[in-house]
Design an enzyme around this catalytic site. Structure first.
Site, PDB file in Angstrom:
ATOM      1  N   ARG A  37      37.675 -25.094  73.707  1.00  0.00           N
ATOM      2  CA  ARG A  37      36.408 -25.045  73.168  1.00  0.00           C
ATOM      3  C   ARG A  37      35.320 -25.768  73.742  1.00  0.00           C
ATOM      4  O   ARG A  37      34.424 -26.096  73.002  1.00  0.00           O
ATOM      5  CB  ARG A  37      36.525 -24.754  71.792  1.00  0.00           C
ATOM      6  CG  ARG A  37      37.294 -23.887  71.030  1.00  0.00           C
ATOM      7  CD  ARG A  37      37.159 -22.299  71.385  1.00  0.00           C
ATOM      8  NE  ARG A  37      38.239 -21.508  70.940  1.00  0.00           N
ATOM      9  CZ  ARG A  37      39.173 -21.015  71.815  1.00  0.00           C
ATOM     10  NH1 ARG A  37      39.293 -21.397  72.928  1.00  0.00           N
ATOM     11  NH2 ARG A  37      39.864 -20.325  71.221  1.00  0.00           N
ATOM     12  N   CYS A  68      35.216 -19.005  63.914  1.00  0.00           N
ATOM     13  CA  CYS A  68      35.775 -20.015  63.364  1.00  0.00           C
ATOM     14  C   CYS A  68      34.870 -21.497  63.190  1.00  0.00           C
ATOM     15  O   CYS A  68      34.361 -21.749  64.126  1.00  0.00           O
ATOM     16  CB  CYS A  68      36.937 -20.342  64.431  1.00  0.00           C
ATOM     17  SG  CYS A  68      38.410 -19.425  64.110  1.00  0.00           S
ATOM     18  N   GLU A 112      33.585 -26.627  65.422  1.00  0.00           N
ATOM     19  CA  GLU A 112      33.545 -25.752  66.337  1.00  0.00           C
ATOM     20  C   GLU A 112      32.102 -25.178  66.618  1.00  0.00           C
ATOM     21  O   GLU A 112      31.790 -24.833  67.752  1.00  0.00           O
ATOM     22  CB  GLU A 112      34.447 -24.736  66.447  1.00  0.00           C
ATOM     23  CG  GLU A 112      34.631 -23.899  67.674  1.00  0.00           C
ATOM     24  CD  GLU A 112      35.617 -22.974  67.752  1.00  0.00           C
ATOM     25  OE1 GLU A 112      35.620 -21.763  67.947  1.00  0.00           O
ATOM     26  OE2 GLU A 112      36.957 -23.326  67.370  1.00  0.00           O
TER      27      GLU A 112
END
EC number: 1.3.1.98
Length: 296
Positions: A170, A218, A287
């Site tokens: 990510r 998320c 995130e």
């Protein structure tokens, strides 16, 4: 340049645009200045001007990974709507950064091309997918990217090969370099099963994630060897609410907007989760992009 400085732009801009309209969280106050770009030349002109005047700005795609501040943004929001795609060969396709990543994956799968089936159901743009190295538990964007074109601070177009993009879980170089992602070239291949693969992946997402409620996906990166959602659930936090923000009952690594959630409420929930897990010796890294009212 200070945010309060009066500035005259050599292109049309909008003022007081509510960022909640440009976020899948449906949260965010007004932007001081807002500009939507639809072409490469338009983006070059805007980027060059902003850098030459040292004016604070952020680049936004679909807003599917951004938590905007309740006060808005005291700077310039550059909204990327550059669309389009072209096949460069039988095994490569170039897609512009403002295009829906999910739509690109669906279009390719429907035409019998494999490689981007995992993109179906990911709500961001192509540029956002590159920026975050978006993906699933089995595949990420980095695995199919051949190269990326960007616009630098001088308005020039540069190209980076995959190995220059500093991809990680990510993560990409663009989280540390404020370059405008213009396009990406992806590796693809013919596969008669691609559409069914995409459908199966989408069905799995719909069953496990709260697609019917506003969210930004998320909230936390998964710790090495573990799943953030599972850890949050085991900590007894699934379903916990603060005002209009709630830790999803469907997937504990999602925070959903149940009506009139504020960025303050979301950030407090994030802190609550981090504090609870930290007390168990687990560190959770965010995130999502939390955009402050003013850039530091």
């Amino acid at each position: 340049m200070k945010e309060s400085t009066v500035i005259h732009f050599p292109f049309s801009v909008r003022r007081g645009v509510w960022l909640s309209k440009y976020s899948t969280f449906r949260i965010g106050g007004p932007a001081n200045y807002f500009k939507e770009v639809h072409s490469t030349s338009e983006a070059q002109r805007v980027i060059q001007f902003l850098y030459s005047h040292n004016y604070p700005f952020i680049i936004v795609g679909k807003g599917s990974n951004c938590l905007f501040d309740d006060q808005g943004f005291d700077g310039f929001v550059l909204y990327n709507s550059i669309q389009g795609k072209e096949f460069l060969s039988d095994t490569t396709i170039k897609a512009y950064s403002g295009m829906s990543f999910s739509f690109l994956g669906k279009t390719l799968a429907s035409s019998g091309y494999s490689g981007l089936e995992f993109a179906v159901g990911i709500p961001g743009s192509v540029g956002g997918a590159i920026f975050m190295n978006a993906g699933t538990g089995k595949q990420d964007t980095a695995s199919v990217v051949e190269s990326v074109e960007v616009i630098n601070s001088k308005g020039e177009i540069l190209s980076y090969r995959n190995e220059e993009l500093e991809f990680g879980y990510r993560k990409s170089r663009f989280q540390n370099h404020n370059e405008f992602i213009l396009s990406a070239t992806f590796r693809i291949s013919k596969n008669s099963s691609s559409l069914q693969i995409a459908k199966d992946l989408l069905e799995s997402r719909l069953l496990s994630q709260p697609y019917q409620q506003p969210s930004v996906g998320c909230i936390f990166r998964n710790p090495p060897g573990n799943c953030a959602g599972k850890l949050i659930d085991e900590a007894g936090l699934k379903g916990v609410s603060l005002g209009g923000a709630q830790i999803s009952l469907k997937h504990a690594n999602f925070i959903v907007n149940t009506g009139r959630a504020t960025s303050h409420e979301v950030k407090e929930l994030i802190r609550m989760v981090q504090d609870k897990l930290r007390s168990q010796g687990i560190s959770l890294e965010e995130e999502i992009r939390i955009i402050p009212y003013r850039l530091p």
